[in-house]
Write an enzyme that holds these catalytic residues in place. Structure first.
Site, PDB file in Angstrom:
ATOM      1  N   HIS A   1       0.851  -1.197   0.000  1.00 12.27           N
ATOM      2  CA  HIS A   1       0.000   0.000   0.000  1.00 12.27           C
ATOM      3  C   HIS A   1       0.884   1.244   0.000  1.00 12.27           C
ATOM      4  O   HIS A   1       1.906   1.285   0.693  1.00 12.27           O
ATOM      5  CB  HIS A   1      -0.903  -0.018   1.241  1.00 12.27           C
ATOM      6  CG  HIS A   1      -1.975   1.019   1.179  1.00 12.27           C
ATOM      7  ND1 HIS A   1      -1.735   2.356   1.387  1.00 12.27           N
ATOM      8  CD2 HIS A   1      -3.302   0.911   0.888  1.00 12.27           C
ATOM      9  CE1 HIS A   1      -2.867   3.030   1.233  1.00 12.27           C
ATOM     10  NE2 HIS A   1      -3.830   2.180   0.938  1.00 12.27           N
TER      11      HIS A   1
ATOM     12  N   ARG B   1      -3.333   1.115  -3.902  1.00 12.71           N
ATOM     13  CA  ARG B   1      -2.959  -0.303  -4.074  1.00 12.71           C
ATOM     14  C   ARG B   1      -3.641  -0.838  -5.322  1.00 12.71           C
ATOM     15  O   ARG B   1      -4.589  -0.221  -5.834  1.00 12.71           O
ATOM     16  CB  ARG B   1      -3.335  -1.124  -2.847  1.00 12.71           C
ATOM     17  CG  ARG B   1      -4.699  -0.812  -2.281  1.00 12.71           C
ATOM     18  CD  ARG B   1      -4.953  -1.589  -1.011  1.00 12.71           C
ATOM     19  NE  ARG B   1      -6.025  -0.965  -0.243  1.00 12.71           N
ATOM     20  CZ  ARG B   1      -6.828  -1.618   0.572  1.00 12.71           C
ATOM     21  NH1 ARG B   1      -6.671  -2.921   0.737  1.00 12.71           N
ATOM     22  NH2 ARG B   1      -7.767  -0.984   1.248  1.00 12.71           N
TER      23      ARG B   1
ATOM     24  N   LYS C   1      -7.516  -0.659  -6.880  1.00  9.10           N
ATOM     25  CA  LYS C   1      -8.353   0.255  -6.104  1.00  9.10           C
ATOM     26  C   LYS C   1      -8.473   1.575  -6.858  1.00  9.10           C
ATOM     27  O   LYS C   1      -7.945   1.729  -7.949  1.00  9.10           O
ATOM     28  CB  LYS C   1      -7.792   0.415  -4.684  1.00  9.10           C
ATOM     29  CG  LYS C   1      -7.723  -0.876  -3.938  1.00  9.10           C
ATOM     30  CD  LYS C   1      -8.805  -1.229  -2.948  1.00  9.10           C
ATOM     31  CE  LYS C   1      -9.894  -0.353  -2.575  1.00  9.10           C
ATOM     32  NZ  LYS C   1     -10.265  -0.458  -1.164  1.00  9.10           N
TER      33      LYS C   1
ATOM     34  N   ASP D   1      -7.004   8.389  -5.800  1.00 11.17           N
ATOM     35  CA  ASP D   1      -7.300   9.268  -4.651  1.00 11.17           C
ATOM     36  C   ASP D   1      -6.201  10.324  -4.607  1.00 11.17           C
ATOM     37  O   ASP D   1      -5.000   9.991  -4.653  1.00 11.17           O
ATOM     38  CB  ASP D   1      -7.316   8.415  -3.369  1.00 11.17           C
ATOM     39  CG  ASP D   1      -7.570   9.212  -2.092  1.00 11.17           C
ATOM     40  OD1 ASP D   1      -7.409  10.453  -2.102  1.00 11.17           O
ATOM     41  OD2 ASP D   1      -7.924   8.577  -1.079  1.00 11.17           O
TER      42      ASP D   1
ATOM     43  N   CYS E   1      -4.825  11.993  -2.315  1.00 16.02           N
ATOM     44  CA  CYS E   1      -3.795  11.968  -1.265  1.00 16.02           C
ATOM     45  C   CYS E   1      -2.581  11.120  -1.679  1.00 16.02           C
ATOM     46  O   CYS E   1      -1.467  11.359  -1.220  1.00 16.02           O
ATOM     47  CB  CYS E   1      -4.343  11.528   0.085  1.00 16.02           C
ATOM     48  SG  CYS E   1      -4.915   9.831   0.159  1.00 16.02           S
ATOM     49  N   TYR E   2      -2.817  10.139  -2.578  1.00 19.94           N
ATOM     50  CA  TYR E   2      -1.676   9.326  -3.025  1.00 19.94           C
ATOM     51  C   TYR E   2      -0.756  10.097  -3.971  1.00 19.94           C
ATOM     52  O   TYR E   2       0.314   9.607  -4.323  1.00 19.94           O
ATOM     53  CB  TYR E   2      -2.151   8.023  -3.673  1.00 19.94           C
ATOM     54  CG  TYR E   2      -2.962   7.179  -2.711  1.00 19.94           C
ATOM     55  CD1 TYR E   2      -2.445   6.877  -1.451  1.00 19.94           C
ATOM     56  CD2 TYR E   2      -4.230   6.728  -3.028  1.00 19.94           C
ATOM     57  CE1 TYR E   2      -3.198   6.137  -0.536  1.00 19.94           C
ATOM     58  CE2 TYR E   2      -4.981   5.984  -2.125  1.00 19.94           C
ATOM     59  CZ  TYR E   2      -4.453   5.704  -0.874  1.00 19.94           C
ATOM     60  OH  TYR E   2      -5.183   4.978   0.022  1.00 19.94           O
TER      61      TYR E   2
ATOM     62  N   ASP F   1     -10.323  14.079  -2.403  1.00 21.58           N
ATOM     63  CA  ASP F   1      -9.865  12.764  -2.857  1.00 21.58           C
ATOM     64  C   ASP F   1     -10.138  12.586  -4.363  1.00 21.58           C
ATOM     65  O   ASP F   1      -9.233  12.321  -5.163  1.00 21.58           O
ATOM     66  CB  ASP F   1     -10.624  11.760  -1.968  1.00 21.58           C
ATOM     67  CG  ASP F   1     -10.786  10.360  -2.471  1.00 21.58           C
ATOM     68  OD1 ASP F   1     -10.533  10.113  -3.649  1.00 21.58           O
ATOM     69  OD2 ASP F   1     -11.194   9.488  -1.675  1.00 21.58           O
TER      70      ASP F   1
ATOM     71  N   ASP G   1     -11.288  18.344   2.751  1.00 16.64           N
ATOM     72  CA  ASP G   1     -10.828  18.233   4.141  1.00 16.64           C
ATOM     73  C   ASP G   1      -9.349  18.625   4.175  1.00 16.64           C
ATOM     74  O   ASP G   1      -8.713  18.750   3.119  1.00 16.64           O
ATOM     75  CB  ASP G   1     -11.054  16.809   4.694  1.00 16.64           C
ATOM     76  CG  ASP G   1     -10.282  15.752   3.930  1.00 16.64           C
ATOM     77  OD1 ASP G   1      -9.038  15.741   4.029  1.00 16.64           O
ATOM     78  OD2 ASP G   1     -10.889  14.942   3.207  1.00 16.64           O
TER      79      ASP G   1
ATOM     80  N   HIS H   1      -6.708  15.918   2.755  1.00 15.47           N
ATOM     81  CA  HIS H   1      -6.558  15.868   1.298  1.00 15.47           C
ATOM     82  C   HIS H   1      -5.994  17.178   0.747  1.00 15.47           C
ATOM     83  O   HIS H   1      -5.280  17.163  -0.253  1.00 15.47           O
ATOM     84  CB  HIS H   1      -7.882  15.473   0.625  1.00 15.47           C
ATOM     85  CG  HIS H   1      -8.167  14.007   0.788  1.00 15.47           C
ATOM     86  ND1 HIS H   1      -8.945  13.519   1.798  1.00 15.47           N
ATOM     87  CD2 HIS H   1      -7.696  12.931   0.100  1.00 15.47           C
ATOM     88  CE1 HIS H   1      -8.965  12.191   1.729  1.00 15.47           C
ATOM     89  NE2 HIS H   1      -8.215  11.804   0.692  1.00 15.47           N
TER      90      HIS H   1
HETATM   91  C1  FPP Z   1      -6.294   2.264   3.180  1.00 13.80           C
HETATM   92  O1  FPP Z   1      -7.435   2.932   3.249  1.00 13.80           O
HETATM   93  C2  FPP Z   1      -5.259   3.013   3.948  1.00 13.80           C
HETATM   94  C3  FPP Z   1      -4.367   2.450   4.724  1.00 13.80           C
HETATM   95  C4  FPP Z   1      -4.413   0.986   4.911  1.00 13.80           C
HETATM   96  C5  FPP Z   1      -3.302   3.231   5.467  1.00 13.80           C
HETATM   97  C6  FPP Z   1      -2.694   4.342   4.692  1.00 13.80           C
HETATM   98  C7  FPP Z   1      -1.481   4.852   5.326  1.00 13.80           C
HETATM   99  C8  FPP Z   1      -1.074   6.103   5.134  1.00 13.80           C
HETATM  100  C9  FPP Z   1      -1.860   7.051   4.276  1.00 13.80           C
HETATM  101  C10 FPP Z   1       0.230   6.582   5.697  1.00 13.80           C
HETATM  102  C11 FPP Z   1       0.060   7.375   6.938  1.00 13.80           C
HETATM  103  C12 FPP Z   1       1.342   8.006   7.273  1.00 13.80           C
HETATM  104  C13 FPP Z   1       1.736   8.449   8.473  1.00 13.80           C
HETATM  105  C14 FPP Z   1       3.001   9.210   8.569  1.00 13.80           C
HETATM  106  C15 FPP Z   1       0.994   8.210   9.721  1.00 13.80           C
HETATM  107  P1  FPP Z   1      -8.631   2.628   2.233  1.00 13.80           P
HETATM  108  O2  FPP Z   1      -8.874   1.163   2.122  1.00 13.80           O
HETATM  109  O3  FPP Z   1      -9.760   3.487   2.698  1.00 13.80           O
HETATM  110  O4  FPP Z   1      -8.073   3.250   0.904  1.00 13.80           O
HETATM  111  P2  FPP Z   1      -7.654   2.584  -0.505  1.00 13.80           P
HETATM  112  O5  FPP Z   1      -8.886   2.009  -1.100  1.00 13.80           O
HETATM  113  O6  FPP Z   1      -7.178   3.770  -1.283  1.00 13.80           O
HETATM  114  O7  FPP Z   1      -6.583   1.578  -0.252  1.00 13.80           O
HETATM  115 ZN    ZN Z   2      -7.262   9.920   0.382  1.00 14.94          ZN
END
Ligand code: FPP
Ligand code: ZN
Length: 419
Positions: free
Chosen positions: A233, A276, A279, A282, A284-285, A337, A344, A347
């Site tokens: 991820h 990942r 998926k 977004d 934030c990535y 996102d 927010d 993001h």
């Molecule tokens: C999946 O969310 C998200 C995670 C499993 C964790 C993500 C980790 C970070 C963003 C890093 C944080 C960093 C620090 C420094 C604390 P989801 O399943 O809602 O999203 P997805 O579908 O995009 O994977």
């Molecule tokens: Zn996000």
């Protein structure tokens, strides 16, 4: 790009050929993916109808007003972030520094006083006054204090107790728990390594076996998972890689497998990144994934990978900027996102951080920026390891390196003298 308007993908190859083909087999995933692609197509087509000159604009003033207000007043929607209050300080202050908006002295001092109330009597910072210390708000608080970068802000950090806290969450196998009695994952290693370096309390003993543990999170996909054996991820991959960079062990990763994994996370139609495989995109990535590329670029260069490291171009910087500017801006300020989502501060911070990465990637080596749209869209560069502006990193290092390492309890000597 030297004042020459860059042609937008949406005016030429932003086309259906890039959209998902499910071969007639619909799944929950394929239906969701197509929905997002349709919404982006719609955004682009409305944009084309409204603008004859394709120059997407960063809504600076709107973002500034949204951020400025957030430092003083938060809506009820933020109640659920009551245990993440230092994060709100970091997200807003970092967004402001990327926009090169100064923080008024009185506001900076109020933030310092608030963060000092979040510092735990046993070291580290908690999510709010009276709560228990936790590595995530500790990282956010230290970053926020370094962005403020004044004597007042630096002096708030009790370095001796911070080191005690880090030692209290260190596990015998090299990993860290997020808080005493809490969960282990690779975020904690990054938060610990980041604050320890910035405040000059890093000792070899503190990170003994940590690199080996992080390396065991890299899986067959090429990216890293939160703990060994799970799915790769972007959030965890960034944390693990940045922590290894701090510890000087990034060359021990399979860098080419990591590079292949991260570049494959950039979406062919949307231009933004997914977290990942399979998926959705977004905003934030834009930082968690694209932020890996400067780290990888430097690591490959150090490894003598001349072909890859001489490469200025490692991802579609322009497509990422288009995704952020066209699909992630709320017209009233703040970023999101994906189209249809609410704004927010998280993001806003990570979309802007990713935009900065996309604009400045390669700049260090080739004195070359790639700013989509007018020069007014230009953000300040961000440090790809700490995600605060590079001058603030240097200033904090300079300040804390004048101070001695805190003494550690032990029968003979401070632990850093033993290795
Ligand atoms: C999946 O969310 C998200 C995670 C499993 C964790 C993500 C980790 C970070 C963003 C890093 C944080 C960093 C620090 C420094 C604390 P989801 O399943 O809602 O999203 P997805 O579908 O995009 O994977
Ligand atoms: Zn996000």
């Amino acid at each position: 790009m030297d004042g020459v308007p860059t042609p937008l993908r949406c005016f030429n190859e932003y086309h259906s050929a890039e959209m998902l083909v499910d071969d007639g087999v619909e799944t929950v995933t394929s239906v969701e993916q197509k929905k997002v692609e349709r919404s982006i197509k719609e955004v682009v087509s409305v944009y084309k109808q409204m603008h004859s000159l394709p120059q997407p604009t960063l809504l600076r003033e709107q973002h500034y007003q949204y951020l400025k207000k957030g430092l003083r007043h938060l809506s009820d929607a933020y109640e659920c972030l009551d245990a993440s209050r230092p994060w709100l300080c970091f997200w807003i202050l970092h967004s402001l520094e990327l926009l090169e908006e100064p923080i008024p002295t009185a506001v900076a001092s109020d933030v310092c006083q608030f963060l000092s109330r979040c510092q735990s009597p046993t070291g580290g910072f908690s999510g709010g006054p009276g709560q228990h210390a936790h590595l995530a708000p500790t990282y956010a608080a230290v970053n926020a204090l370094c962005i403020i970068g004044t004597e007042e802000s630096y002096n708030i950090i009790d370095r001796k107790k911070l080191l005690d806290f880090l030692l209290s969450v260190k596990q015998p196998n090299g990993s860290f728990v997020m808080h005493v009695g809490g969960e282990v994952d690779v975020r904690s290693a990054y938060c610990a390594a980041s604050v320890a370096t910035l405040t000059n309390i890093l000792t070899p003993k503190l990170f003994e076996d940590t690199a080996t543990w992080i390396l065991s999170c890299q899986n067959w996909e090429g990216g890293l998972s939160g703990v060994p054996g799970l799915e790769a991820h972007g959030g965890y991959t960034f944390c693990g890689t940045a922590a290894l960079v701090i510890l000087g062990k990034e060359h021990m990763l399979d860098l080419k497998a990591l590079l292949r994994w991260v570049v494959s996370r950039q979406m062919r139609f949307e231009g933004g990144f997914q977290g990942r495989s399979n998926k959705l995109v977004d905003g934030c990535y834009s930082f968690w994934q694209a932020g890996l590329l400067p780290l990888l670029h430097r690591a490959l260069f150090k490894e003598g990978e001349s072909e890859l490291s001489r490469q200025h171009w490692m991802f579609e910087q322009q497509a990422l900027q288009e995704y952020i500017l066209l699909c992630c801006q709320n017209p009233g300020g703040g970023l999101v996102d994906k189209p249809g989502k609410s704004r927010d501060f998280y993001h806003t911070c990570y979309c802007l951080s990713g935009l900065s990465i996309a604009q400045h990637f390669g700049n260090m080596d080739l004195h070359h920026e790639m700013i989509l749209g007018e020069e007014e869209n230009r953000l300040a560069p961000t440090h790809p390891v700490y995600n605060i502006c590079p001058e603030k990193v240097s200033k904090a290092l300079q300040h804390f390196h004048q101070l001695p390492l805190p003494r550690q309890p032990g029968p003979l000597a401070p632990d850093h003298l033993e290795s």
